[in-house]
Design a protein around this motif. Structure first.
Motif, PDB file in Angstrom:
ATOM      1  N   LEU A 198       0.823  -1.203   0.000  1.00  0.00           N
ATOM      2  CA  LEU A 198       0.000   0.000   0.000  1.00  0.00           C
ATOM      3  C   LEU A 198       0.858   1.255   0.000  1.00  0.00           C
ATOM      4  O   LEU A 198       0.595   2.211  -0.743  1.00  0.00           O
ATOM      5  CB  LEU A 198      -0.927  -0.009   1.218  1.00  0.00           C
ATOM      6  CG  LEU A 198      -1.878   1.184   1.355  1.00  0.00           C
ATOM      7  CD1 LEU A 198      -2.784   1.299   0.141  1.00  0.00           C
ATOM      8  CD2 LEU A 198      -2.700   1.065   2.630  1.00  0.00           C
ATOM      9  N   GLY A 199       1.913   1.273   0.822  1.00  0.00           N
ATOM     10  CA  GLY A 199       2.805   2.420   0.847  1.00  0.00           C
ATOM     11  C   GLY A 199       3.526   2.606  -0.473  1.00  0.00           C
ATOM     12  O   GLY A 199       3.718   3.736  -0.938  1.00  0.00           O
ATOM     13  N   LEU A 200       3.930   1.492  -1.109  1.00  0.00           N
ATOM     14  CA  LEU A 200       4.601   1.571  -2.406  1.00  0.00           C
ATOM     15  C   LEU A 200       3.658   2.141  -3.469  1.00  0.00           C
ATOM     16  O   LEU A 200       4.043   3.041  -4.236  1.00  0.00           O
ATOM     17  CB  LEU A 200       5.087   0.179  -2.817  1.00  0.00           C
ATOM     18  CG  LEU A 200       5.745   0.062  -4.203  1.00  0.00           C
ATOM     19  CD1 LEU A 200       7.010   0.904  -4.268  1.00  0.00           C
ATOM     20  CD2 LEU A 200       6.050  -1.398  -4.520  1.00  0.00           C
ATOM     21  N   VAL A 201       2.441   1.636  -3.518  1.00  0.00           N
ATOM     22  CA  VAL A 201       1.478   2.113  -4.522  1.00  0.00           C
ATOM     23  C   VAL A 201       1.163   3.589  -4.314  1.00  0.00           C
ATOM     24  O   VAL A 201       1.147   4.382  -5.270  1.00  0.00           O
ATOM     25  CB  VAL A 201       0.199   1.255  -4.473  1.00  0.00           C
ATOM     26  CG1 VAL A 201      -0.899   1.874  -5.338  1.00  0.00           C
ATOM     27  CG2 VAL A 201       0.489  -0.160  -4.937  1.00  0.00           C
ATOM     28  N   MET A 202       0.923   3.989  -3.062  1.00  0.00           N
ATOM     29  CA  MET A 202       0.590   5.392  -2.808  1.00  0.00           C
ATOM     30  C   MET A 202       1.781   6.298  -3.080  1.00  0.00           C
ATOM     31  O   MET A 202       1.618   7.442  -3.529  1.00  0.00           O
ATOM     32  CB  MET A 202       0.123   5.556  -1.366  1.00  0.00           C
ATOM     33  CG  MET A 202      -1.217   4.891  -1.062  1.00  0.00           C
ATOM     34  SD  MET A 202      -2.546   5.411  -2.178  1.00  0.00           S
ATOM     35  CE  MET A 202      -2.559   7.188  -1.899  1.00  0.00           C
TER      36      MET A 202
ATOM     37  N   VAL B 210       4.062   5.807  -5.412  1.00  0.00           N
ATOM     38  CA  VAL B 210       4.166   5.942  -6.864  1.00  0.00           C
ATOM     39  C   VAL B 210       3.063   6.856  -7.401  1.00  0.00           C
ATOM     40  O   VAL B 210       3.304   7.715  -8.262  1.00  0.00           O
ATOM     41  CB  VAL B 210       4.099   4.553  -7.530  1.00  0.00           C
ATOM     42  CG1 VAL B 210       4.031   4.690  -9.044  1.00  0.00           C
ATOM     43  CG2 VAL B 210       5.300   3.710  -7.123  1.00  0.00           C
ATOM     44  N   LEU B 211       1.853   6.700  -6.876  1.00  0.00           N
ATOM     45  CA  LEU B 211       0.729   7.481  -7.388  1.00  0.00           C
ATOM     46  C   LEU B 211       0.808   8.956  -7.018  1.00  0.00           C
ATOM     47  O   LEU B 211       0.335   9.815  -7.771  1.00  0.00           O
ATOM     48  CB  LEU B 211      -0.596   6.894  -6.868  1.00  0.00           C
ATOM     49  CG  LEU B 211      -0.979   5.503  -7.377  1.00  0.00           C
ATOM     50  CD1 LEU B 211      -2.275   5.042  -6.739  1.00  0.00           C
ATOM     51  CD2 LEU B 211      -1.099   5.488  -8.899  1.00  0.00           C
ATOM     52  N   THR B 212       1.396   9.259  -5.859  1.00  0.00           N
ATOM     53  CA  THR B 212       1.388  10.651  -5.378  1.00  0.00           C
ATOM     54  C   THR B 212       2.746  11.322  -5.482  1.00  0.00           C
ATOM     55  O   THR B 212       2.936  12.404  -4.911  1.00  0.00           O
ATOM     56  CB  THR B 212       0.913  10.687  -3.913  1.00  0.00           C
ATOM     57  OG1 THR B 212       1.814   9.906  -3.100  1.00  0.00           O
ATOM     58  CG2 THR B 212      -0.487  10.133  -3.774  1.00  0.00           C
ATOM     59  N   ARG B 213       3.702  10.729  -6.191  1.00  0.00           N
ATOM     60  CA  ARG B 213       5.029  11.336  -6.281  1.00  0.00           C
ATOM     61  C   ARG B 213       4.931  12.653  -7.054  1.00  0.00           C
ATOM     62  O   ARG B 213       4.115  12.807  -7.971  1.00  0.00           O
ATOM     63  CB  ARG B 213       6.008  10.388  -6.970  1.00  0.00           C
ATOM     64  CG  ARG B 213       5.783  10.201  -8.458  1.00  0.00           C
ATOM     65  CD  ARG B 213       6.735   9.159  -9.028  1.00  0.00           C
ATOM     66  NE  ARG B 213       6.702   9.109 -10.480  1.00  0.00           N
ATOM     67  CZ  ARG B 213       5.806   8.464 -11.193  1.00  0.00           C
ATOM     68  NH1 ARG B 213       4.837   7.786 -10.568  1.00  0.00           N
ATOM     69  NH2 ARG B 213       5.851   8.481 -12.513  1.00  0.00           N
ATOM     70  N   GLY B 214       5.776  13.604  -6.683  1.00  0.00           N
ATOM     71  CA  GLY B 214       5.812  14.883  -7.363  1.00  0.00           C
ATOM     72  C   GLY B 214       4.563  15.722  -7.180  1.00  0.00           C
ATOM     73  O   GLY B 214       4.263  16.564  -8.027  1.00  0.00           O
TER      74      GLY B 214
ATOM     75  N   ARG C 141      -5.728  14.762  -3.798  1.00  0.00           N
ATOM     76  CA  ARG C 141      -6.893  14.244  -3.067  1.00  0.00           C
ATOM     77  C   ARG C 141      -6.648  12.822  -2.569  1.00  0.00           C
ATOM     78  O   ARG C 141      -7.036  12.476  -1.449  1.00  0.00           O
ATOM     79  CB  ARG C 141      -8.122  14.285  -3.974  1.00  0.00           C
ATOM     80  CG  ARG C 141      -8.594  15.705  -4.325  1.00  0.00           C
ATOM     81  CD  ARG C 141      -9.859  15.655  -5.153  1.00  0.00           C
ATOM     82  NE  ARG C 141     -10.330  17.008  -5.473  1.00  0.00           N
ATOM     83  CZ  ARG C 141     -11.413  17.263  -6.202  1.00  0.00           C
ATOM     84  NH1 ARG C 141     -12.135  16.251  -6.691  1.00  0.00           N
ATOM     85  NH2 ARG C 141     -11.762  18.519  -6.447  1.00  0.00           N
ATOM     86  N   ALA C 142      -6.025  12.024  -3.409  1.00  0.00           N
ATOM     87  CA  ALA C 142      -5.698  10.660  -2.972  1.00  0.00           C
ATOM     88  C   ALA C 142      -4.717  10.678  -1.814  1.00  0.00           C
ATOM     89  O   ALA C 142      -4.844   9.905  -0.857  1.00  0.00           O
ATOM     90  CB  ALA C 142      -5.129   9.864  -4.143  1.00  0.00           C
TER      91      ALA C 142
ATOM     92  N   LEU D 164       9.717   6.085   0.314  1.00  0.00           N
ATOM     93  CA  LEU D 164       9.780   5.858  -1.128  1.00  0.00           C
ATOM     94  C   LEU D 164       9.843   7.183  -1.882  1.00  0.00           C
ATOM     95  O   LEU D 164      10.595   7.313  -2.863  1.00  0.00           O
ATOM     96  CB  LEU D 164       8.576   5.049  -1.582  1.00  0.00           C
ATOM     97  CG  LEU D 164       8.549   4.696  -3.071  1.00  0.00           C
ATOM     98  CD1 LEU D 164       9.691   3.756  -3.411  1.00  0.00           C
ATOM     99  CD2 LEU D 164       7.220   4.083  -3.467  1.00  0.00           C
ATOM    100  N   LEU D 165       9.069   8.175  -1.442  1.00  0.00           N
ATOM    101  CA  LEU D 165       9.112   9.485  -2.095  1.00  0.00           C
ATOM    102  C   LEU D 165      10.509  10.090  -1.999  1.00  0.00           C
ATOM    103  O   LEU D 165      10.993  10.721  -2.949  1.00  0.00           O
ATOM    104  CB  LEU D 165       8.079  10.421  -1.464  1.00  0.00           C
ATOM    105  CG  LEU D 165       6.608  10.084  -1.727  1.00  0.00           C
ATOM    106  CD1 LEU D 165       5.704  11.048  -0.976  1.00  0.00           C
ATOM    107  CD2 LEU D 165       6.306  10.105  -3.214  1.00  0.00           C
ATOM    108  N   ALA D 166      11.159   9.919  -0.852  1.00  0.00           N
ATOM    109  CA  ALA D 166      12.518  10.450  -0.702  1.00  0.00           C
ATOM    110  C   ALA D 166      13.497   9.722  -1.618  1.00  0.00           C
ATOM    111  O   ALA D 166      14.379  10.340  -2.231  1.00  0.00           O
ATOM    112  CB  ALA D 166      12.957  10.334   0.753  1.00  0.00           C
ATOM    113  N   VAL D 167      13.346   8.401  -1.724  1.00  0.00           N
ATOM    114  CA  VAL D 167      14.250   7.624  -2.578  1.00  0.00           C
ATOM    115  C   VAL D 167      14.044   7.996  -4.045  1.00  0.00           C
ATOM    116  O   VAL D 167      15.007   8.053  -4.821  1.00  0.00           O
ATOM    117  CB  VAL D 167      14.015   6.119  -2.354  1.00  0.00           C
ATOM    118  CG1 VAL D 167      14.761   5.289  -3.390  1.00  0.00           C
ATOM    119  CG2 VAL D 167      14.464   5.719  -0.953  1.00  0.00           C
TER     120      VAL D 167
END
Length: 326
Positions: A130-134, A136-140, A145-146, A214-217
């Motif tokens: 779940l953390g990986l998917v979120m 990827v979806l919310t990067r940048g 809203r998600a 994940l966002l930091a990486v």
């Protein structure tokens, strides 16, 4: 000038130094835990034996029980006897049942370990994907809203106490819908609600941490290079990004596992689970202090061993970490 003296063996073999330091901390923590468990019976106001046997018990019976527990000896001698008994595997005898404390723990420990380990595995299996998917979806800054919905839901779920969530799950899925048993440990269905009660909150916390890491990486140079080389998304996220993003998740996961072990105390009582959690509550009510001491020691040592396992795992996964270099 003052020179810093260090052992050449520990300097040459960093893993040996790491093992010595961690084992030293473990031994020191265990000694503190043992001392606290020993003093527990002496810091409680009143006569613990009288409290356990009740006000109607004959004084001769109280005196005999105190003598059998060694409570009439000097404090230092009691402490040495306590340490000797621990080393020899003698945790004393339950005041209420007359059974050896070690036998009671041996019978109840597997149920608690099963519950805590199952909840930890469920939390990890939910949180990491779940953390990986979120992430990827919310990067940048994408899909705000998600991101807001995910973060808000995770905060709410993490804030709900395990026992309160357990009561709610029992009411909805056991009492109202009759999908799962209300209490007891039997079939696979009896594990579902207790495991969910322990796993939901930690899964929400781990998912948030995994997403943030994940966002930091994803902002690092080597990930930009991997994307510039047009590597497949699976290779970018699973082979390069995920292993470097799970370090903090593993650290927090180990701490949450220790918290899950402690959380079983209340959850087991909600579901009538025959483990150490329900045992320690009943022994506190009955003022069965030898049994309380034994269960507290098991819980404490369990948490310390989990922390040690986390340190070793991090050192294996990240050889550059300060855990291995220090």
């Amino acid at each position: 000038m003052t020179a810093t003296v260090s052992s050449p063996v520990l300097t040459t073999h960093p893993w040996l130094g790491f093992a010595v330091r961690r084992l030293g901390r473990l031994v020191g923590s265990v000694l503190v835990l043992v001392s606290a468990a020993f003093l527990m019976i002496h810091l409680i106001p009143g006569d613990p034996v009288r409290g356990a046997l009740g006000p109607a018990a004959a004084q001769s019976l109280v005196d005999a029980q105190r003598a059998s527990l060694g409570l009439d000896d000097p404090l230092w001698q009691q402490y040495l006897n306590f340490l000797h008994h621990l080393v020899t595997g003698n945790l004393g005898t339950s005041i209420t049942t007359g059974l050896p404390v070690s036998d009671v723990i041996r019978d109840r420990l597997p149920a608690t370990v099963e519950l805590a380990v199952a909840a930890f595995l469920v939390a990890v299996l939910i949180a990491v994907p779940l953390g990986l998917v979120m992430g990827v979806l919310t990067r940048g800054g994408r899909r705000p809203r998600a991101e807001l919905g995910f973060t808000s839901t995770a905060v709410v779920l993490a804030a709900i106490p395990e026992f309160l969530l357990a009561v709610g799950l029992v009411y909805v899925f056991a009492v109202t819908l009759h999908w799962f048993p209300v209490a007891g440990r039997g079939s696979v269905a009896s594990y579902v609600l207790p495991v969910l009660s322990l796993a939901v909150g930690p899964a929400a916390v781990l998912a948030r941490i995994c997403r943030v890491e994940l966002l930091a990486v994803l902002q690092t140079d080597y990930l930009r290079t991997a994307r510039a080389k047009r590597l497949p998304p699976a290779a970018i996220y699973l082979r390069h990004a995920l292993p470097n993003a799970v370090t903090a998740t593993i650290t927090l996961g180990g701490l949450l596992l220790g918290g899950m072990v402690a959380g079983t105390v209340l959850v087991e009582n909600v579901f009538g689970w025959p483990g150490l959690g329900s045992t320690i509550v009943s022994s506190i009510i009955a003022k069965d202090y030898p049994l309380v001491q034994g269960v507290v020691l098991v819980y404490g040592v369990g948490v310390l061993l989990v922390n040690l396992a986390v340190d070793v795992t991090l050192a294996l996964l990240d050889p550059r970490s300060t855990i291995r270099e220090s």
